[in-house]
Design an enzyme around this catalytic site. Structure first.
Site, PDB file in Angstrom:
ATOM      1  N   ASP A  49       1.215   2.277  11.925  1.00  0.00           N
ATOM      2  CA  ASP A  49      -0.098   1.685  12.212  1.00  0.00           C
ATOM      3  C   ASP A  49      -0.505   1.783  13.687  1.00  0.00           C
ATOM      4  O   ASP A  49      -1.672   2.058  13.976  1.00  0.00           O
ATOM      5  CB  ASP A  49      -0.156   0.225  11.754  1.00  0.00           C
ATOM      6  CG  ASP A  49      -0.231   0.074  10.238  1.00  0.00           C
ATOM      7  OD1 ASP A  49      -0.390   1.091   9.528  1.00  0.00           O
ATOM      8  OD2 ASP A  49      -0.146  -1.076   9.758  1.00  0.00           O
ATOM      9  N   ASP A  67       5.565   3.370  -3.080  1.00  0.00           N
ATOM     10  CA  ASP A  67       6.185   4.344  -2.191  1.00  0.00           C
ATOM     11  C   ASP A  67       5.043   4.979  -1.434  1.00  0.00           C
ATOM     12  O   ASP A  67       4.106   5.510  -2.039  1.00  0.00           O
ATOM     13  CB  ASP A  67       7.006   5.394  -2.934  1.00  0.00           C
ATOM     14  CG  ASP A  67       7.943   6.115  -1.966  1.00  0.00           C
ATOM     15  OD1 ASP A  67       8.725   5.435  -1.285  1.00  0.00           O
ATOM     16  OD2 ASP A  67       7.867   7.349  -1.876  1.00  0.00           O
ATOM     17  N   SER A  68       5.088   4.856  -0.148  1.00  0.00           N
ATOM     18  CA  SER A  68       3.987   5.365   0.646  1.00  0.00           C
ATOM     19  C   SER A  68       4.518   5.954   1.933  1.00  0.00           C
ATOM     20  O   SER A  68       5.665   5.733   2.311  1.00  0.00           O
ATOM     21  CB  SER A  68       2.975   4.252   0.932  1.00  0.00           C
ATOM     22  OG  SER A  68       3.614   3.127   1.465  1.00  0.00           O
ATOM     23  N   PRO A 120       9.692  -5.920   4.834  1.00  0.00           N
ATOM     24  CA  PRO A 120       8.924  -7.153   5.054  1.00  0.00           C
ATOM     25  C   PRO A 120       7.423  -6.917   5.223  1.00  0.00           C
ATOM     26  O   PRO A 120       6.617  -7.717   4.763  1.00  0.00           O
ATOM     27  CB  PRO A 120       9.520  -7.749   6.333  1.00  0.00           C
ATOM     28  CG  PRO A 120      10.738  -6.974   6.642  1.00  0.00           C
ATOM     29  CD  PRO A 120      10.705  -5.702   5.861  1.00  0.00           C
ATOM     30  N   GLY A 121       7.044  -5.810   5.863  1.00  0.00           N
ATOM     31  CA  GLY A 121       5.623  -5.496   6.032  1.00  0.00           C
ATOM     32  C   GLY A 121       4.941  -5.243   4.704  1.00  0.00           C
ATOM     33  O   GLY A 121       3.837  -5.734   4.449  1.00  0.00           O
ATOM     34  N   THR A 134      10.861  -3.804  -3.298  1.00  0.00           N
ATOM     35  CA  THR A 134      10.948  -3.369  -1.904  1.00  0.00           C
ATOM     36  C   THR A 134      11.668  -4.436  -1.093  1.00  0.00           C
ATOM     37  O   THR A 134      11.664  -5.607  -1.473  1.00  0.00           O
ATOM     38  CB  THR A 134       9.555  -3.101  -1.288  1.00  0.00           C
ATOM     39  OG1 THR A 134       9.714  -2.607   0.043  1.00  0.00           O
ATOM     40  CG2 THR A 134       8.694  -4.351  -1.263  1.00  0.00           C
TER      41      THR A 134
END
Length: 194
Positions: A155, A67-68, A11-12, A8
């Site tokens: 979020d 993967d979300s 950065p998060g 990935t």
């Protein structure tokens, strides 16, 4: 596993995965000059496999991909696998949130139910015919406006009744225990040999 490639460039996700996978040494694919794989799958699981296989083949090491995304049943599953680019290819988190809130403006609280879904694929090597797959789900509802500065993505609008706050208002320590990603990684750990 002592060392793993993180497939990935988000950065998060990198930050969360490094915290959740400690003490495993996590090497973001970009550190090795590996670009993102094209996400051509039609499901979270397919895309996680594509990304992990891509990174593993180029690094010649084990690779883990996540993967979300956010799933809103009243929007027929949107944003789903397109969560990161819901408002367009060049969209940022704020653009995606505004797109979501705009589509949900007239929905009741009951219609604001949502969940994050995470699929993790671990390729032990590039040609791994049986990659390890784990999934996790994190339930909440979409608030009417963003609140909080922790986390990333959706979020700030993902409200958790149990905690009376959004995921972006939760301390990382709590989120990393209850999130979709944490649940998927715990499931993955159970699949790994001792």
């Amino acid at each position: 596993m002592k060392e793993i490639i993180l497939a990935t460039s988000n950065p998060g996700k990198i930050k969360e995965l490094e915290q959740l996978l400690a003490p495993t040494i996590c090497i973001p694919q970009a550190d090795l000059g590996i670009s993102d794989a094209e996400e051509t799958g039609l499901s979270f699981i397919e895309n996680a496999i594509l990304k992990a296989r891509h990174a593993s083949s180029l690094a010649n090491k084990p690779a883990l991909a996540d993967d979300s995304g956010l799933v809103v049943p009243s929007l027929n599953g949107e944003p789903g696998i397109y969560s990161a680019r819901y408002a367009g290819i060049k969209a940022n988190d704020e653009d995606n949130i505004q797109q979501l809130l705009s589509k949900m403006a007239d929905l009741s609280q009951e219609q604001r139910q949502a969940y994050f879904f995470c699929a993790i694929a671990l390729m032990r090597h590039a040609k791994d015919p049986t990659p390890l797959i784990a999934t996790g789900v994190f339930h909440g509802l979409i608030s009417v406006k963003p609140s909080g500065t922790n986390g990333f993505g959706y979020d700030p609008v993902f409200y958790l009744n149990e905690y009376q706050c959004t995921a972006a208002e939760l301390p990382a320590k709590i989120k990393n225990r209850i999130s979709h990603r944490a649940k998927a990684l715990n499931q993955l750990r159970a699949l790994l040999p001792d």
